[in-house]
Design an enzyme around this catalytic site. Structure first.
Site, PDB file in Angstrom:
ATOM      1  CG  ASP A 168      -4.365   0.320   1.485  1.00  0.00           C
ATOM      2  OD1 ASP A 168      -4.316   1.034   0.471  1.00  0.00           O
ATOM      3  OD2 ASP A 168      -4.027   0.720   2.614  1.00  0.00           O
TER       4      ASP A 168
ATOM      5  CB  SER B 243      -0.973  -0.042   1.172  1.00  0.00           C
ATOM      6  OG  SER B 243      -1.772  -1.182   1.005  1.00  0.00           O
TER       7      SER B 243
ATOM      8  NE  ARG C 286       6.391  11.051  -4.055  1.00  0.00           N
ATOM      9  CZ  ARG C 286       5.508  11.431  -4.979  1.00  0.00           C
ATOM     10  NH1 ARG C 286       4.235  11.151  -4.832  1.00  0.00           N
ATOM     11  NH2 ARG C 286       5.886  12.091  -6.041  1.00  0.00           N
TER      12      ARG C 286
HETATM   13  C1  BGC Z   1      -0.258   5.259   0.351  1.00  0.00           C
HETATM   14  C2  BGC Z   1      -1.383   4.578  -0.373  1.00  0.00           C
HETATM   15  C3  BGC Z   1      -2.249   3.832   0.605  1.00  0.00           C
HETATM   16  C4  BGC Z   1      -2.677   4.716   1.759  1.00  0.00           C
HETATM   17  C5  BGC Z   1      -3.523   3.995   2.794  1.00  0.00           C
HETATM   18  C6  BGC Z   1      -0.785   6.084   1.510  1.00  0.00           C
HETATM   19  O1  BGC Z   1       0.276   6.633   2.228  1.00  0.00           O
HETATM   20  O2  BGC Z   1       0.466   6.085  -0.534  1.00  0.00           O
HETATM   21  O3  BGC Z   1      -0.887   3.694  -1.345  1.00  0.00           O
HETATM   22  O4  BGC Z   1      -3.379   3.351  -0.063  1.00  0.00           O
HETATM   23  O5  BGC Z   1      -1.548   5.268   2.382  1.00  0.00           O
HETATM   24  O6  BGC Z   1      -2.857   2.907   3.334  1.00  0.00           O
END
Ligand code: BGC
Length: 500
Positions: free
Chosen positions: A233, A180, A195
């Site tokens: 996620d 995620s 990133r």
């Molecule tokens: C991430 C996402 C993720 C979200 C919730 C963010 O910091 O970049 O990819 O879906 O957090 O977990």
């Protein structure tokens, strides 16, 4: 003279720690506390800083919609609008056993999901807490740790009582990898990390294909799995929520990080035109909306506390929207306000305040606890400040802290409503209405968060805003990952590769 104790007890915190509570009478104290009037004056100042008017929210929604559109048109935009190669909605009939490995912001989870069709499933899982060192160490080491946990899980769950493997020789279990963090994808089983977010900083990982890195770890530990998909996620949440309730059109995560996914017509994703994917298809988009307004900071109302949070983070300038909303940052914003008032000589004069001076010591869970304190004397807040920070508070100060938590929590919820409204507006879901599958610690545990999001939607859209409802989502990172693995298998079996 030290205040007299009037009673004591203990409370178990969500973190599992036990906190002792002592109530005191403050009338007798000789510490120089701020007066009720001073605290009320300060509160007014913070109210104007943290309150979002409906008009301001509508302006944010417009700018947000433009960013979403831009992300669909051109590659590498601030809000990257990532095509996920998850095509269309599940049928609800997906079935079979699938493994999911979920590398989230706080924990690593390994799940075995049995999809039973008709929107039903069963799940077994093991959770491991990630250490700060693991988050900052070499990336390959992090994936090795994931592989070790996966191996232990398979050894435990796929052996008989005598320790013999239940797998046929050469059998490989299908695995969905829920990763995620923002990744560009050119296939469903590929993901180049744009990133790190949520305070991660593992070295030699950004810019690399994390699916490939994890595959190396799987090979190193000789684990009998085949990674079929790499999943965000939010995408998992979208698919899992739709599996159980087809009215779901959008998924959001409000946890350590914050993000959304929704289903888009392939014909609207201009930047992948050249892939020649059937224009009638639909594909889930992982918005990565936490990045909204990053770098230029043109649209979001940032206070000086938000700017400090940003500039002292490991990623200054990035994840501008997320830094105003997600669970990783809310406690820190409140701590910075308290520290300012300590420096101004308003709070805790004559007391040792060094415990409050360490960044990130004030957890967002404390804001939840402060807002939900049911006692007149605000005993929970006494407990937090004496137990964790060794400072005495008066009732007026505690009321101030609670009101401050409310301002910060409410702003987060109203900004979240702006993001949801942008997708709803862009997709034209307002009249017909839709469900928004929502998950994450903030959404699930912060008192009143969902109500405040709903209130925000009404402020943006008027009464019609009530057509948009957030609902607690199914576990996207586990169940969603399994359903996507099943959908991917079905597409491969139907010869629709390489566009999966
Ligand atoms: C991430 C996402 C993720 C979200 C919730 C963010 O910091 O970049 O990819 O879906 O957090 O977990």
């Amino acid at each position: 003279m030290v205040a007299s104790r009037r009673g004591s007890g203990s409370i178990t915190l969500p973190t599992g720690q036990t906190m002792a509570i002592h109530t005191r009478t403050h009338e007798e104290e000789d510490l120089p506390h701020a007066t009720k009037k001073t605290m009320a004056d300060h509160l007014r100042k913070y109210e104007s800083l943290f309150t979002l008017t409906p008009q301001r929210m509508r302006m944010i929604v417009e700018a947000f919609k433009d960013s979403l559109e831009l992300g669909l048109q051109k590659p590498k935009q601030v809000v990257p609008m990532i095509p996920t190669f998850v095509f269309g909605w599940p049928t609800g009939k997906e079935s079979g056993d699938f493994l999911a490995l979920d590398l989230g912001g706080t924990n690593l989870r390994v799940c075995l999901v049995t999809l039973q069709g008709e929107g039903k499933f069963e799940m077994t899982q093991t959770k491991y807490r990630l250490t700060e060192e693991q988050k900052q160490d070499e990336g390959q080491k992090l994936f090795d740790f994931c592989a070790e946990c996966l191996k232990t899980f398979i050894d435990t769950n796929f052996t008989d009582e005598d320790g013999n493997s239940l797998l046929k020789p050469g059998e490989l279990l299908p695995l969905g990898f829920t990763f995620s963090y923002p990744c560009y994808q050119s296939r469903i089983d590929h993901g180049e990390l744009i990133r790190w977010t949520k305070g991660f900083g593992a070295k030699n990982t950004e810019g690399r294909d994390v699916a490939e890195m994890f595959r190396q770890s799987i090979e190193k530990y000789k684990i009998p799995v085949v990674m079929t998909a790499i999943i965000n996620d939010t995408t998992g949440t979208l698919i899992a929520s739709h599996y159980v309730n087809p009215k779901t059109k959008i998924a959001v995560i409000f946890g350590t990080g914050c993000n959304a996914a929704y289903m888009e017509d392939v014909s609207n994703i201009e930047k992948i035109n050249e892939l020649g994917i059937n224009k009638q298809d639909q594909m889930a988009i992982n918005c990565e909306w936490g990045a909204f307004d990053s770098f230029e900071h043109e649209h979001l109302p940032r206070t000086k506390y938000d700017i400090i949070v940003d500039e002292t983070s490991n990623k200054p300038g990035e994840q501008a929207f997320e830094k105003l909303i997600s669970g990783r940052y809310l406690g820190e914003i409140l701590r910075l306000v308290i520290c300012e008032l300590i420096d101004e000589g308003v709070l805790f004069l004559g007391q040792e305040t060094y415990k409050l001076e360490t960044p990130y010591v004030f957890e967002t869970a404390f804001l939840s606890l402060m807002e939900s304190d049911p006692t007149d004397e605000l005993l929970m807040i006494i407990g937090i400040f004496t137990h964790f920070f060794a400072v005495e508070t008066t009732l007026a100060e505690r009321q101030f802290f609670r009101a401050l938590a409310m301002l910060i929590g409410r702003r987060a919820a109203r900004l979240s409503a702006c993001g949801i409204a942008a997708i709803v507006g862009k997709m034209g879901y307002l009249d017909e209405g839709c469900l928004v599958g929502a998950d994450g610690s903030l959404y699930n545990k912060y008192p009143g968060f969902a109500d405040r999001v709903h209130e925000g939607l009404v402020d943006i859209f008027g009464e019609k805003g009530r057509n948009i409802k957030t609902v607690h989502a199914e576990d996207g990172s586990g169940v969603g990952s399994a359903i996507i693995a099943a959908m991917t298998k079905a597409r491969r079996d139907a010869g629709l590769y390489p566009h999966v």
